[in-house]
Motif scaffolding. Structure first.
Motif, PDB file in Angstrom:
ATOM      1  N   HIS A 107       0.809  -1.218   0.000  1.00 36.78           N
ATOM      2  CA  HIS A 107       0.000   0.000   0.000  1.00 36.78           C
ATOM      3  C   HIS A 107       0.845   1.273   0.000  1.00 36.78           C
ATOM      4  O   HIS A 107       0.299   2.375   0.015  1.00 36.78           O
ATOM      5  N   THR A 108       2.172   1.154  -0.016  1.00 35.42           N
ATOM      6  CA  THR A 108       3.025   2.341   0.069  1.00 35.42           C
ATOM      7  C   THR A 108       2.878   3.266  -1.136  1.00 35.42           C
ATOM      8  O   THR A 108       3.138   4.459  -1.028  1.00 35.42           O
ATOM      9  N   LYS A 110       0.127   4.263  -2.606  1.00 35.71           N
ATOM     10  CA  LYS A 110      -0.997   5.187  -2.389  1.00 35.71           C
ATOM     11  C   LYS A 110      -1.015   5.788  -0.987  1.00 35.71           C
ATOM     12  O   LYS A 110      -1.686   6.779  -0.752  1.00 35.71           O
ATOM     13  N   ALA A 111      -0.317   5.183  -0.051  1.00 39.63           N
ATOM     14  CA  ALA A 111      -0.377   5.630   1.341  1.00 39.63           C
ATOM     15  C   ALA A 111       0.473   6.879   1.554  1.00 39.63           C
ATOM     16  O   ALA A 111       1.530   7.044   0.951  1.00 39.63           O
ATOM     17  N   VAL A 133      -2.697   2.721   8.249  1.00 36.48           N
ATOM     18  CA  VAL A 133      -2.351   3.289   6.953  1.00 36.48           C
ATOM     19  C   VAL A 133      -3.132   4.580   6.760  1.00 36.48           C
ATOM     20  O   VAL A 133      -4.349   4.608   6.935  1.00 36.48           O
ATOM     21  N   ALA A 137      -5.000   4.507   0.350  1.00 36.77           N
ATOM     22  CA  ALA A 137      -4.650   3.096   0.193  1.00 36.77           C
ATOM     23  C   ALA A 137      -5.905   2.235   0.281  1.00 36.77           C
ATOM     24  O   ALA A 137      -6.922   2.635   0.843  1.00 36.77           O
TER      25      ALA A 137
END
Length: 189
Positions: A107-108, A110-111, A133, A137
């Motif tokens: 998820h990095t 979009k996070a 998060v 994400a």
């Protein structure tokens, strides 16, 4: 007759100057003010080698074709689901840990931020990580728990909508508390 148009013009001019005065005010930033009922938890007992508590507004669904100890915990009014998966440890703890720790990293892209908190409960013999998060994400929170010998459980929250952090923030915050409650009440049998 020349007095009437001048007088009319003067009155219109005065009203125009006084009546059209508008005070420009910037719009305030606002968040949707949603109210959720205070959670009331119930103990989930099953044939699985663990038990935990869930919010009574959630609906527990056992996954029949996947694994007898995997569950979907649905929040119909919030459009969200917690996916809970159990796996027994069979000389594969390192692989299970690696997979569980890779999941939040997916998820990095979009996070905005991913915060990991180590969870340790020596009395219940539950050890793991809880990930929060922030940003757009797909999942807003995830966890894994293990006793390091026999049991391994993962859980994550997903919404039935495109991830727009500002829109789902109130619901995500509410369900994150429930996910933390699952972690805190997880007991091995």
């Amino acid at each position: 007759m020349s007095q009437i148009p001048k007088l009319s013009f003067a009155i219109i001019l005065i009203f125009s100057l006084l009546g059209c005065e508008s005070k420009v005010q910037p719009k305030q930033k606002a968040f949707l003010a949603l109210e959720y009922q205070s959670p009331s938890y119930q103990l989930i007992k099953s044939d699985c080698p663990f038990q935990f508590e869930i919010n009574q507004i959630a609906k527990l669904e056992a996954l029949q074709n996947y694994d007898r100890c995997s569950f979907n915990i649905r929040y119909p009014k919030l459009g969200a689901t917690i996916f809970l998966t159990y796996k027994p440890i069979n000389n594969n703890l390192k692989a299970l840990l690696t997979d569980a720790q890779k999941l939040p990293l997916k998820h990095t892209i979009k996070a905005d931020a991913i915060e990991a908190d180590i969870y340790t409960n020596n009395i219940a013999k539950t050890y793991g990580n809880f990930y929060e998060v922030e940003g757009n994400a797909a999942s807003q929170a995830q966890f894994y728990l293990t006793d390091s010998l026999q049991h391994f459980v993962t859980g994550s929250i997903y919404f039935k909508t495109a991830p727009n952090y500002d829109s789902i923030l109130p619901a995500a915050s509410y369900i994150k508390k429930d996910l933390k409650h699952i972690v805190e009440t997880m007991r091995w049998k």
